[in-house]
Each structure stands twice: as C-alpha cells, then as structure tokens.
Scaffold this motif. Structure first.
Motif: not given
Length: 127
Positions: A20-46
């Motif tokens: 999977l890819s995640c493209a950010a619109s900002n050209s500068d992501l200093r001091d950012y954390v990028l996270g991946w989460f998932r959510q299955a039907p009927g379940k909480e985001r994980e």
C-alpha cells in the motif's frame, strides 16, 4: 493541513503480498508521524504500524510484526505498507494517518492522536 491518498489495495490470496502507498500533499513532513490503521466490518479501527518521518523509526502491532513493514520515501513524501504472508483476518479497509508529533513511537498506536486521515483502501485476503 495534510491531504493523504492511499492506493494499492485489492484482492489477494492467503499467503500473498501487497504494498500500500500513502501519498501526502505536504512537501515537508518533518516532525510528523505517519500511521497505518485498519478497520474490518463490525470492528473498531485497529493500529497496524507507524513511522517517524524524522528518524525512520517504526512501531508495529503484535498482530503484524514480522509480516508487515512500514517505510518512507523522502523524495516523494510517500509512506508504504508492505504486507507479506497475508491472512484472511488481515481483510479490512486500510487507512493512512498523520500526526505532527515527536512523542516516542510506542505512543503512536492511538487513532485519536492523528489529525489527518486518508480515504482508505480495501484489502481482501481470500482463503
């Protein structure tokens, strides 16, 4: 303001791989954390995994440790989630999120911390 766009989801067989890819619109992501989460039907985001843009340090949920890898491409301000040895229980909508923070990585598993979210991409693992 950070706009995130995920791509790369799809249908894959048990034991297969996807990136999977995640493209950010900002050209500068200093001091950012990028996270991946998932959510299955009927379940909480994980929480799945996260990466510090500054250091490249990563943190993973136990359920994916050793199978999934989060990485970044500084030149493209893009984050990746390489998923190997996929299982049917990995089936979910996967979301990328961004949080401007420098906290220790072990605290980056809380969805409520993140200010910006992508629209999600579906991953389906067939048995």
């Amino acid at each position: 303001q950070v706009r995130l766009v995920e791509s790369g989801g799809g249908l894959v067989q048990f034991g297969g791989s996807l990136r999977l890819s995640c493209a950010a619109s900002n050209s500068d992501l200093r001091d950012y954390v990028l996270g991946w989460f998932r959510q299955a039907p009927g379940k909480e985001r994980e929480f799945v995994g996260s990466i510090s843009w500054n250091s490249g340090a990563t943190y993973y949920a136990n359920s994916v440790k050793g199978r999934f890898t989060v990485s970044r491409d500084n030149t493209k301000t893009t984050v990746y989630l390489q998923m190997n040895s996929l299982k049917p229980e990995d089936t979910a909508a996967y979301y990328c999120a961004a949080d401007q923070t420098t906290i220790p990585m072990l605290y980056t598993d809380l969805a409520g911390r993140y200010d910006y979210w992508g629209q999600g991409t579906q991953v389906t693992v067939s048995s």
